[in-house]
Design a protein around this motif. Sequence first.
Motif, PDB file in Angstrom:
ATOM      1  N   MET A  91       1.404   5.921   0.703  1.00 27.59           N
ATOM      2  CA  MET A  91       0.292   6.133  -0.226  1.00 27.59           C
ATOM      3  C   MET A  91       0.205   7.581  -0.687  1.00 27.59           C
ATOM      4  O   MET A  91      -0.358   7.881  -1.731  1.00 27.59           O
ATOM      5  CB  MET A  91      -1.038   5.716   0.426  1.00 27.59           C
ATOM      6  CG  MET A  91      -1.384   6.487   1.678  1.00 27.59           C
ATOM      7  SD  MET A  91      -2.939   5.941   2.439  1.00 27.59           S
ATOM      8  CE  MET A  91      -4.144   6.658   1.321  1.00 27.59           C
ATOM      9  N   TYR A  92       0.796   8.501   0.094  1.00 27.13           N
ATOM     10  CA  TYR A  92       0.733   9.922  -0.242  1.00 27.13           C
ATOM     11  C   TYR A  92       1.828  10.345  -1.231  1.00 27.13           C
ATOM     12  O   TYR A  92       1.859  11.495  -1.665  1.00 27.13           O
ATOM     13  CB  TYR A  92       0.831  10.766   1.024  1.00 27.13           C
ATOM     14  CG  TYR A  92      -0.375  10.627   1.923  1.00 27.13           C
ATOM     15  CD1 TYR A  92      -1.520  11.394   1.719  1.00 27.13           C
ATOM     16  CD2 TYR A  92      -0.380   9.712   2.965  1.00 27.13           C
ATOM     17  CE1 TYR A  92      -2.638  11.261   2.534  1.00 27.13           C
ATOM     18  CE2 TYR A  92      -1.482   9.567   3.793  1.00 27.13           C
ATOM     19  CZ  TYR A  92      -2.611  10.337   3.573  1.00 27.13           C
ATOM     20  OH  TYR A  92      -3.716  10.179   4.377  1.00 27.13           O
ATOM     21  N   PHE A  93       2.731   9.434  -1.522  1.00 26.07           N
ATOM     22  CA  PHE A  93       3.863   9.801  -2.389  1.00 26.07           C
ATOM     23  C   PHE A  93       3.781   9.135  -3.766  1.00 26.07           C
ATOM     24  O   PHE A  93       4.728   9.178  -4.540  1.00 26.07           O
ATOM     25  CB  PHE A  93       5.173   9.430  -1.706  1.00 26.07           C
ATOM     26  CG  PHE A  93       5.384  10.175  -0.408  1.00 26.07           C
ATOM     27  CD1 PHE A  93       5.759  11.508  -0.419  1.00 26.07           C
ATOM     28  CD2 PHE A  93       5.153   9.560   0.815  1.00 26.07           C
ATOM     29  CE1 PHE A  93       5.934  12.197   0.761  1.00 26.07           C
ATOM     30  CE2 PHE A  93       5.321  10.246   2.004  1.00 26.07           C
ATOM     31  CZ  PHE A  93       5.709  11.573   1.984  1.00 26.07           C
TER      32      PHE A  93
ATOM     33  N   ALA B  24       5.144   3.085  -7.161  1.00 26.78           N
ATOM     34  CA  ALA B  24       5.350   2.231  -5.980  1.00 26.78           C
ATOM     35  C   ALA B  24       6.416   2.828  -5.050  1.00 26.78           C
ATOM     36  O   ALA B  24       7.512   2.287  -4.906  1.00 26.78           O
ATOM     37  CB  ALA B  24       5.738   0.825  -6.415  1.00 26.78           C
ATOM     38  N   PRO B  25       6.118   3.983  -4.448  1.00 29.85           N
ATOM     39  CA  PRO B  25       7.105   4.600  -3.550  1.00 29.85           C
ATOM     40  C   PRO B  25       7.399   3.711  -2.345  1.00 29.85           C
ATOM     41  O   PRO B  25       6.482   3.149  -1.737  1.00 29.85           O
ATOM     42  CB  PRO B  25       6.416   5.897  -3.119  1.00 29.85           C
ATOM     43  CG  PRO B  25       4.960   5.646  -3.294  1.00 29.85           C
ATOM     44  CD  PRO B  25       4.858   4.735  -4.492  1.00 29.85           C
ATOM     45  N   ARG B  26       8.662   3.573  -2.047  1.00 26.93           N
ATOM     46  CA  ARG B  26       9.066   2.692  -0.951  1.00 26.93           C
ATOM     47  C   ARG B  26       9.605   3.492   0.257  1.00 26.93           C
ATOM     48  O   ARG B  26      10.489   3.032   0.964  1.00 26.93           O
ATOM     49  CB  ARG B  26      10.113   1.691  -1.433  1.00 26.93           C
ATOM     50  CG  ARG B  26       9.546   0.746  -2.475  1.00 26.93           C
ATOM     51  CD  ARG B  26      10.517  -0.342  -2.878  1.00 26.93           C
ATOM     52  NE  ARG B  26       9.919  -1.282  -3.806  1.00 26.93           N
ATOM     53  CZ  ARG B  26       9.141  -2.318  -3.454  1.00 26.93           C
ATOM     54  NH1 ARG B  26       8.910  -2.531  -2.163  1.00 26.93           N
ATOM     55  NH2 ARG B  26       8.628  -3.108  -4.369  1.00 26.93           N
TER      56      ARG B  26
ATOM     57  N   CYS C 294       3.723   4.630   7.291  1.00 28.63           N
ATOM     58  CA  CYS C 294       3.895   3.212   6.964  1.00 28.63           C
ATOM     59  C   CYS C 294       4.215   3.025   5.470  1.00 28.63           C
ATOM     60  O   CYS C 294       3.636   3.700   4.614  1.00 28.63           O
ATOM     61  CB  CYS C 294       2.612   2.454   7.321  1.00 28.63           C
ATOM     62  SG  CYS C 294       2.606   0.703   6.846  1.00 28.63           S
ATOM     63  N   VAL C 295       5.137   2.127   5.198  1.00 28.61           N
ATOM     64  CA  VAL C 295       5.401   1.704   3.821  1.00 28.61           C
ATOM     65  C   VAL C 295       4.704   0.362   3.631  1.00 28.61           C
ATOM     66  O   VAL C 295       5.078  -0.638   4.261  1.00 28.61           O
ATOM     67  CB  VAL C 295       6.910   1.571   3.548  1.00 28.61           C
ATOM     68  CG1 VAL C 295       7.138   1.018   2.128  1.00 28.61           C
ATOM     69  CG2 VAL C 295       7.592   2.912   3.714  1.00 28.61           C
ATOM     70  N   SER C 296       3.678   0.361   2.831  1.00 27.62           N
ATOM     71  CA  SER C 296       2.888  -0.860   2.638  1.00 27.62           C
ATOM     72  C   SER C 296       2.281  -0.850   1.240  1.00 27.62           C
ATOM     73  O   SER C 296       2.046   0.225   0.663  1.00 27.62           O
ATOM     74  CB  SER C 296       1.777  -0.935   3.693  1.00 27.62           C
ATOM     75  OG  SER C 296       0.896  -2.023   3.440  1.00 27.62           O
TER      76      SER C 296
END
Length: 330
Positions: free
Chosen positions: A133-135, A142-144, A20-22
């Motif tokens: 969250m792992y990146f 703020a990795p998207r 998930c991207v959040s």
Amino acid sequence: MRFIDEAKILVKAGKGGRGCVSFRREKFVPKGGPDGGSGGKGGDVYFLASNKLLTLYDFRLKRVYQAENGQPGMGSQKDGRAGKDLVIEVPVGTLIYEIKDEEQGKEVLLADLAKNGEKFLIARGGRGGKGNMYFKTPTNQAPRYAQPGLPGEEKRLRLELKLIADVGLLGLPNAGKSTFLSAISAARPKIAPYPFTTLVPNLGVIADDLGRKMVIADIPGLIEGAHLGQGLGHRFLKHVERTRFLVHILSIEDVDLDNIAQGFDLINKELEKFDPVLAKKQQIKVINKIDLLSKEDLSILKNKYPELFFISALHGDGIEELLSAMWKKL
């Protein structure tokens, strides 16, 4: 239910859920960091040997089996749920081959499920993708992006059933094996006076006063050239492999009364050509249809061949003596 001893199916393990991207969004926290969770792992596919099934018939009706996919990740650092495993029940005695090249007949044996309750992992589910969250790094706050889930394993399989019986009944077509089986057990195989009446193996079960059980398989009549697949050939010789011993039945009509022992050689040679180990299995040799003989001829044969059992499966003569010998051998 029809007896089916082979089937081809496709199994698919579950795909892993996507990450998930959040981003954390809370009151008074306008620029929260990434909080996308990971996707769940895809479900695995297992085979389970079960005494509840006797044939592979169901696998002719349904050809594709798929485990559940993993669920996608969610915000607030929540991981997706893993997909449920798929457990496929098969009869005890099922061999599982992976088909590598169907045109060239290339396949690999993966499992031989010879015991009730035996379980085998056949296809692994795909790994779930990591959420954003792992990146997070010092240079990328703020990795998207997030990982997609990986696909699960997919395999084309050939299932083959080898009967697991204590005793295998062997003989030429029309030797009277089915009549014998129906006379001693609750089995009711098709019986008729012509060759190849038995087109599929029949199973019979008998019990003694001590509660012991004996499972007997009536293997279809074998002919010369059976090891090459002639007649019913390879399809049924394989069912003999798992039996503990064999009862070899000949009809009095098919033997030379001056040399009865020679009559057993035909099938024994086919067994040896198919599998030398199979040919070494212990045998109880039986002459059936003695009701066609005179009392004098029968008496002479019994004296000449004391190692043989003489029966009339139709009328029940000699059955008790033969069964006693089978229990002792078991």
